[in-house]
Design an enzyme around this catalytic site. Structure first.
Site, mmCIF file in Angstrom:
data_model
loop_
_atom_site.group_PDB
_atom_site.id
_atom_site.type_symbol
_atom_site.label_atom_id
_atom_site.label_comp_id
_atom_site.label_asym_id
_atom_site.label_seq_id
_atom_site.Cartn_x
_atom_site.Cartn_y
_atom_site.Cartn_z
ATOM 1 N N LYS A 241 3.377 -5.017 5.244
ATOM 2 C CA LYS A 241 3.173 -3.574 5.441
ATOM 3 C C LYS A 241 1.694 -3.296 5.638
ATOM 4 O O LYS A 241 0.872 -3.566 4.758
ATOM 5 C CB LYS A 241 3.707 -2.787 4.226
ATOM 6 C CG LYS A 241 3.374 -1.282 4.263
ATOM 7 C CD LYS A 241 3.990 -0.520 3.089
ATOM 8 C CE LYS A 241 3.502 0.929 3.035
ATOM 9 N NZ LYS A 241 4.055 1.699 1.894
ATOM 10 N N LYS A 253 0.802 13.541 -0.591
ATOM 11 C CA LYS A 253 0.673 13.065 -1.969
ATOM 12 C C LYS A 253 -0.220 14.007 -2.761
ATOM 13 O O LYS A 253 -1.197 14.534 -2.241
ATOM 14 C CB LYS A 253 0.041 11.669 -1.977
ATOM 15 C CG LYS A 253 0.992 10.587 -1.548
ATOM 16 C CD LYS A 253 0.387 9.208 -1.807
ATOM 17 C CE LYS A 253 1.286 8.120 -1.279
ATOM 18 N NZ LYS A 253 2.588 8.009 -1.973
ATOM 19 N N ASP A 263 -2.672 0.470 0.709
ATOM 20 C CA ASP A 263 -1.290 0.431 1.191
ATOM 21 C C ASP A 263 -1.081 -0.582 2.324
ATOM 22 O O ASP A 263 -0.026 -0.634 2.939
ATOM 23 C CB ASP A 263 -0.834 1.834 1.619
ATOM 24 C CG ASP A 263 0.643 2.075 1.360
ATOM 25 O OD1 ASP A 263 1.248 1.288 0.605
ATOM 26 O OD2 ASP A 263 1.195 3.038 1.918
ATOM 27 N N ASP A 322 6.783 10.412 3.180
ATOM 28 C CA ASP A 322 6.043 9.495 2.318
ATOM 29 C C ASP A 322 6.802 8.168 2.134
ATOM 30 O O ASP A 322 6.268 7.219 1.587
ATOM 31 C CB ASP A 322 5.794 10.159 0.957
ATOM 32 C CG ASP A 322 4.658 9.498 0.187
ATOM 33 O OD1 ASP A 322 3.955 8.643 0.776
ATOM 34 O OD2 ASP A 322 4.474 9.845 -0.996
ATOM 35 N N ARG A 326 8.904 1.717 4.699
ATOM 36 C CA ARG A 326 10.194 1.123 5.085
ATOM 37 C C ARG A 326 10.477 1.345 6.565
ATOM 38 O O ARG A 326 11.203 0.568 7.184
ATOM 39 C CB ARG A 326 11.302 1.678 4.184
ATOM 40 C CG ARG A 326 11.451 3.181 4.268
ATOM 41 C CD ARG A 326 12.270 3.760 3.119
ATOM 42 N NE ARG A 326 11.505 3.837 1.872
ATOM 43 C CZ ARG A 326 11.999 4.259 0.716
ATOM 44 N NH1 ARG A 326 13.268 4.615 0.640
ATOM 45 N NH2 ARG A 326 11.246 4.311 -0.371
HETATM 46 N N1 BES Z 1 2.696 3.414 -0.623
HETATM 47 C C1 BES Z 1 3.643 4.112 -1.403
HETATM 48 C C2 BES Z 1 4.091 3.340 -2.634
HETATM 49 C C3 BES Z 1 3.043 3.091 -3.688
HETATM 50 C C4 BES Z 1 2.899 3.945 -4.750
HETATM 51 C C5 BES Z 1 2.239 1.971 -3.615
HETATM 52 C C6 BES Z 1 1.940 3.692 -5.709
HETATM 53 C C7 BES Z 1 1.285 1.710 -4.580
HETATM 54 C C8 BES Z 1 1.132 2.580 -5.644
HETATM 55 C C9 BES Z 1 4.882 4.435 -0.570
HETATM 56 O O1 BES Z 1 4.645 4.663 0.775
HETATM 57 C C10 BES Z 1 5.443 5.703 -1.116
HETATM 58 O O2 BES Z 1 4.838 6.700 -0.958
HETATM 59 N N2 BES Z 1 6.608 5.588 -1.766
HETATM 60 C C11 BES Z 1 7.276 6.715 -2.322
HETATM 61 C C12 BES Z 1 8.652 6.741 -1.723
HETATM 62 C C13 BES Z 1 9.411 7.976 -1.990
HETATM 63 C C14 BES Z 1 8.827 9.158 -1.275
HETATM 64 C C15 BES Z 1 10.831 7.740 -1.514
HETATM 65 C C16 BES Z 1 7.333 6.523 -3.823
HETATM 66 O O3 BES Z 1 7.540 5.403 -4.281
HETATM 67 O O4 BES Z 1 7.138 7.486 -4.535
HETATM 68 ZN ZN ZN Z 2 3.002 3.747 1.588
HETATM 69 MN MN MN Z 3 4.203 6.668 1.223
#
Ligand code: BES
Ligand code: ZN
Ligand code: MN
Length: 473
Positions: A241, A253, A263, A322, A326
């Site tokens: 990724k 966020k 990320d 966000d 995926r």
């Molecule tokens: N990059 C984030 C996940 C992440 C969170 C990585 C904290 C490192 C530290 C990912 O893109 C994300 O935002 N995930 C969300 C998904 C949700 C919106 C379904 C999450 O995990 O809150």
């Molecule tokens: Zn992310």
């Molecule tokens: Mn995200």
């Protein structure tokens, strides 16, 4: 920094570093070392301890390793030398290893020592200490000491590269930077590099990947690296990724956004591993894919509720912008599997906060449809200190991602099983490849360590993938 082998001759280097195992009796086994050991009240070789004293013209630094140190313990102990005790180091260091030190332990020590030269003060007026000219004598009686030292240099350099890619800020590490990084690697080594810009990505049908990039002024780059060896019997596919910054998109966020320069931790691991496999000339074929993109906000940004296409041909309802990782991985996986037919497919991604909720900052969440692959990764990580633990891919979790309007949705909108449902989403784009593994490295790619006051890159994945791939050769 240059490693030079000195097979057990005394050295005149100003600093001599000696590893000490904690002994059962509390008495240090230093008979052959030519100095009288400190009293066990002062130093007994305990893990994470050290002791320095003067002996003749030399400063001696004893590194306590505990009783049965693992790879990571030795690596970390030796990393402290340049990282924390650099005042002890001048022009020359003698790393003195006892005859009982194994090849693996020596590798861990040399890798760690070299990692100690890394510091993140890139933009400070006062530059961090430069160790380029440091002479390092390696006192080892192992037959293969020289090749071991060369190997350790390559491993450490790959890890440092992975540190940097994560630690440098997102105005520096853009999708284009990652593409150029890969092209540079291609020039230095015998690798074939292809970079698809937005136009080419469109003609390849990478629509989910492009949707995420729409809100950014920085052009997305779909990066492909091919390493081929004539003696290879195995073809491994990697996907990392590469979200160079994740604002969340329109589902912006609200907390900890500055951490989202990390990320692209999966991309860093995949790129650095590719560099390492090629530096070591391993007898394997490797195809690595890094979809690199910034998830930003703008008039063109993709909207929650949009329905977008994908390389695999599935339509996707975007519930949350966000959940972008995926989407780009879906296209990365599908493209790799359709075009390269690799024996195994492994993706690494800082994918979900849920993986952190489950395993904290010590362990990655591991998903796989192949038990041998899953065990292999878990064991390799256990050996070198990059832990992972399996979670299930049961179909019931996949149902959560059903959409009314499209083939699948990118978020189930519920406060549970976030890492698992994300993995199920990815699986829908793997064309039923029989040996796929997904490592959710959100908690382990970037973290607090003793080596910096802020969170920094960990290079998680580099040693793990090297160990895993070598275990199959
Ligand atoms: N990059 C984030 C996940 C992440 C969170 C990585 C904290 C490192 C530290 C990912 O893109 C994300 O935002 N995930 C969300 C998904 C949700 C919106 C379904 C999450 O995990 O809150
Ligand atoms: Zn992310
Ligand atoms: Mn995200």
């Amino acid at each position: 920094m240059q490693f030079k082998i000195n097979p057990k001759n005394p050295s005149s280097a100003a600093l001599r570093v000696v590893p000490i195992f904690e002994s059962e009796t509390g008495k240090l086994q230093t008979e052959n070392l030519g100095f009288s050991p400190p009293s066990s009240f002062l130093f007994s070789g305990k893990k994470d301890s050290s002791y320095s004293f003067e002996s003749g013209d030399q400063l001696v630094l004893l590194i306590g390793l505990g009783k049965e140190p693992d790879y990571k313990t030795i690596e970390t102990s030796y990393r402290r030398i340049l990282s924390k005790s650099s005042s002890l180091v001048e022009k020359e260091v003698f790393l003195d290893f006892p005859d009982t030190f194994t090849a693996e332990q020596t590798e861990a020590a040399l890798v760690g020592f070299r990692l100690g030269s890394y510091s993140i003060g890139f933009y400070k007026k006062e530059k961090p200490k430069d160790f380029h000219k440091l002479k390092v004598e390696v006192g080892s009686s192992l037959d293969k000491a020289k090749s071991l030292a060369e190997r350790a240099e390559k491993i450490a350099d790959a890890k440092i590269e992975a540190f940097k890619l994560v630690d440098l800020p997102p105005n520096k590490i853009t999708p284009e930077y990652l593409a150029d990084w890969a092209k540079d690697l291609g020039k230095k080594s015998k690798l074939d590099i292809k970079v698809l810009d937005a136009k080419k990505a469109k003609s390849e049908g990478l629509e989910a990947f492009l949707a995420v990039g729409r809100g950014s002024a920085k052009e997305p780059k779909f990066i492909i690296l091919e390493y081929r060896h004539p003696k290879a019997k195995l073809h491994v596919g990697l996907v990392g990724k590469g979200v160079t910054f994740d604002t969340g998109g329109l589902n912006v966020k609200t907390q900890g956004m500055h951490h989202m320069k990390s990320d692209m931790g999966g991309a860093a691991a995949v790129l650095a591993t590719t560099q390492l496999i090629s530096d070591l000339g391993l007898h394997v074929n490797l195809t690595a894919i890094v979809p690199a993109v910034e998830n930003a906000i703008d008039k063109d940004a993709y909207l929650p509720s949009e329905v977008i296409g994908s390389h695999a041909g599935l339509s996707i309802e975007v519930i949350d912008t966000d959940a972008e990782g995926r989407l780009i991985l879906a296209d990365g996986l599908s493209y790799l599997i359709k075009n390269y037919k690799t024996d195994q497919v492994i993706d690494l991604a800082t994918l979900t906060g849920s993986a952190i909720g489950t395993f904290g900052y010590e362990c990655a969440a591991l998903f796989s449809n192949d038990d041998t692959l899953s065990h292999g990764l878990q064991q390799a990580g256990e050996m070198i200190g990059e832990k992972s633990w399996p979670l299930p891919l049961w179909d019931e979790y996949g149902k959560e991602m059903d959409s009314e309007i499209a083939d699948i949705k990118n978020y189930h909108g519920k406060p549970f099983a976030g890492a698992i449902t994300a993995a199920k989403f990815l699986q829908a784009f793997t064309h039923e490849h029989p040996a796929w593994a997904h490592l959710d490295i959100a908690g382990v790619a970037f973290g607090d360590t003793e080596f910096a006051k802020t969170k920094t890159g960990t290079a998680y994945g580099v040693s793990l993938l090297l160990t895993y791939i070598e275990s199959q050769l």
